[in-house]
Design a protein around this motif. Structure first.
Motif, PDB file in Angstrom:
ATOM      1  N   GLN A 123      -3.302   3.064  -8.593  1.00 18.75           N
ATOM      2  CA  GLN A 123      -3.425   1.625  -8.800  1.00 18.75           C
ATOM      3  C   GLN A 123      -2.760   0.914  -7.629  1.00 18.75           C
ATOM      4  O   GLN A 123      -1.657   1.272  -7.223  1.00 18.75           O
ATOM      5  N   VAL A 124      -3.451  -0.097  -7.088  1.00 17.84           N
ATOM      6  CA  VAL A 124      -2.954  -0.833  -5.925  1.00 17.84           C
ATOM      7  C   VAL A 124      -2.936  -2.324  -6.242  1.00 17.84           C
ATOM      8  O   VAL A 124      -3.872  -2.849  -6.868  1.00 17.84           O
ATOM      9  N   HIS A 125      -1.872  -2.993  -5.811  1.00 13.57           N
ATOM     10  CA  HIS A 125      -1.814  -4.441  -5.976  1.00 13.57           C
ATOM     11  C   HIS A 125      -2.997  -5.074  -5.238  1.00 13.57           C
ATOM     12  O   HIS A 125      -3.321  -4.674  -4.119  1.00 13.57           O
ATOM     13  N   PRO A 126      -3.680  -6.046  -5.853  1.00 12.17           N
ATOM     14  CA  PRO A 126      -4.864  -6.648  -5.213  1.00 12.17           C
ATOM     15  C   PRO A 126      -4.608  -7.165  -3.804  1.00 12.17           C
ATOM     16  O   PRO A 126      -5.528  -7.167  -2.967  1.00 12.17           O
ATOM     17  N   SER A 127      -3.401  -7.567  -3.501  1.00  8.67           N
ATOM     18  CA  SER A 127      -3.094  -8.087  -2.165  1.00  8.67           C
ATOM     19  C   SER A 127      -2.963  -6.970  -1.135  1.00  8.67           C
ATOM     20  O   SER A 127      -2.845  -7.234   0.067  1.00  8.67           O
ATOM     21  N   ARG A 128      -2.968  -5.704  -1.610  1.00 12.12           N
ATOM     22  CA  ARG A 128      -2.752  -4.558  -0.721  1.00 12.12           C
ATOM     23  C   ARG A 128      -4.019  -3.739  -0.504  1.00 12.12           C
ATOM     24  O   ARG A 128      -3.951  -2.601  -0.046  1.00 12.12           O
ATOM     25  N   GLY A 129      -5.174  -4.310  -0.841  1.00 11.84           N
ATOM     26  CA  GLY A 129      -6.416  -3.576  -0.638  1.00 11.84           C
ATOM     27  C   GLY A 129      -6.810  -2.795  -1.868  1.00 11.84           C
ATOM     28  O   GLY A 129      -6.362  -3.086  -2.984  1.00 11.84           O
ATOM     29  N   ASP A 130      -7.630  -1.763  -1.681  1.00 12.56           N
ATOM     30  CA  ASP A 130      -8.133  -1.016  -2.832  1.00 12.56           C
ATOM     31  C   ASP A 130      -7.839   0.472  -2.756  1.00 12.56           C
ATOM     32  O   ASP A 130      -8.358   1.249  -3.558  1.00 12.56           O
ATOM     33  N   VAL A 131      -7.012   0.906  -1.796  1.00 15.51           N
ATOM     34  CA  VAL A 131      -6.655   2.318  -1.689  1.00 15.51           C
ATOM     35  C   VAL A 131      -5.231   2.425  -1.160  1.00 15.51           C
ATOM     36  O   VAL A 131      -4.761   1.542  -0.428  1.00 15.51           O
ATOM     37  N   VAL A 132      -4.535   3.478  -1.554  1.00 16.07           N
ATOM     38  CA  VAL A 132      -3.152   3.682  -1.132  1.00 16.07           C
ATOM     39  C   VAL A 132      -3.127   4.303   0.263  1.00 16.07           C
ATOM     40  O   VAL A 132      -3.657   5.388   0.480  1.00 16.07           O
ATOM     41  N   GLU A 133      -2.523   3.600   1.198  1.00 12.00           N
ATOM     42  CA  GLU A 133      -2.347   4.114   2.549  1.00 12.00           C
ATOM     43  C   GLU A 133      -0.895   4.529   2.730  1.00 12.00           C
ATOM     44  O   GLU A 133       0.022   3.832   2.283  1.00 12.00           O
ATOM     45  N   ILE A 134      -0.668   5.681   3.358  1.00  8.91           N
ATOM     46  CA  ILE A 134       0.692   6.121   3.653  1.00  8.91           C
ATOM     47  C   ILE A 134       0.830   6.222   5.166  1.00  8.91           C
ATOM     48  O   ILE A 134       0.091   6.950   5.820  1.00  8.91           O
ATOM     49  N   SER A 135       1.786   5.475   5.715  1.00  3.05           N
ATOM     50  CA  SER A 135       1.873   5.378   7.167  1.00  3.05           C
ATOM     51  C   SER A 135       3.240   4.862   7.587  1.00  3.05           C
ATOM     52  O   SER A 135       3.814   3.977   6.931  1.00  3.05           O
ATOM     53  N   PRO A 136       3.782   5.358   8.714  1.00  2.00           N
ATOM     54  CA  PRO A 136       5.031   4.801   9.251  1.00  2.00           C
ATOM     55  C   PRO A 136       4.837   3.404   9.831  1.00  2.00           C
ATOM     56  O   PRO A 136       5.826   2.722  10.144  1.00  2.00           O
ATOM     57  N   ASP A 137       3.589   2.969   9.985  1.00  2.00           N
ATOM     58  CA  ASP A 137       3.332   1.614  10.470  1.00  2.00           C
ATOM     59  C   ASP A 137       3.544   0.573   9.380  1.00  2.00           C
ATOM     60  O   ASP A 137       3.524  -0.627   9.652  1.00  2.00           O
TER      61      ASP A 137
END
Length: 225
Positions: A105-119
């Motif tokens: 589940q992703v907050h609507p303000s964060r898109g629709d998929v979980v991204e994992i990144s040091p950025d």
């Protein structure tokens, strides 16, 4: 960048290390970076190294196209004779958790998929629940349900539940804005949570045989291709 998504077919291996202190943590992170930067294994998709925040430790999320590719890596002489002994030497405990994404589940303000990144600047919470294999499905059904109420909780970004392929664990990879906001959520009085969520938490506590938690920040990543 790596993503955690249901039905992507990837095997997600979380290499979870507990370490005695900050110096040991940095050494493990450095060694992991070397492995990630030279990774060229059949079926390897990505690796993302995390460093511990609240407690010394590291988390490396490694994605593979199949269990067969992962097993081939584990069977390699270099892995068995060099990689495993090295981390056994510098970590106080090590777990290689083989999982697949079951719910996200992703907050609507964060898109629709979980991204994992040091950025990104995610404050990442990683929780491992032990469970008897015959009760894994029941525990997963209790916790891995849509929770739209979280969209109104300050600091919430996403959470992902992953089932252990051996049936013995369920992992929760959650992203928050900051430690302060996560701590406020974590210590929220039970009566402020929805009734169905309270019931699910009670059921989960009854089914889980153990609980491990630490917080992390992604510091290095690389993907194939």
């Amino acid at each position: 960048m790596p993503f955690l998504a249901p039905n992507d077919g990837f095997v997600n291996v979380f290499n979870l290390f507990e370490i005695a202190g900050p110096e040991g943590q940095q050494r493990v992170v450095d060694e992991m970076k070397k492995i990630v930067d030279t990774a060229d294994f059949p079926g390897w998709v990505s690796s993302t190294v995390h460093e511990g925040l609240d407690t010394p430790g590291t988390l490396n999320c490694v994605q593979w196209r199949s269990v067969e590719d992962l097993r081939a890596r584990y069977a390699g002489e270099k892995f068995k004779k060099k990689t495993v002994p090295l981390f056994d030497q510098i970590a106080t405990s090590a777990r290689l958790l083989q999982t697949e994404v079951a719910f996200s589940q992703v907050h609507p303000s964060r898109g629709d998929v979980v991204e994992i990144s040091p950025d990104r600047d995610d404050y990442t919470v990683f929780i491992v629940l032990g469970v008897n294999p015959e009760q894994q499905k029941e525990l997963l059904e209790a916790v891995a349900q849509p929770e739209p109420w979280l969209f109104d909780v300050p600091g919430y970004r996403s959470h992902t539940y992953l089932r252990g392929l051996d049936g013995a664990v369920i992992c929760n990879y959650a992203q928050w804005d900051s430690k302060e906001l996560y701590d406020a959520f974590h210590t929220m009085p039970e009566e402020q949570r929805p009734a169905d969520v309270r019931a699910a938490r009670v059921r989960a506590r009854a089914l889980a045989t153990s609980r491990f938690a630490n917080t992390f920040r992604a510091v290095h990543t690389r993907s194939a291709g």
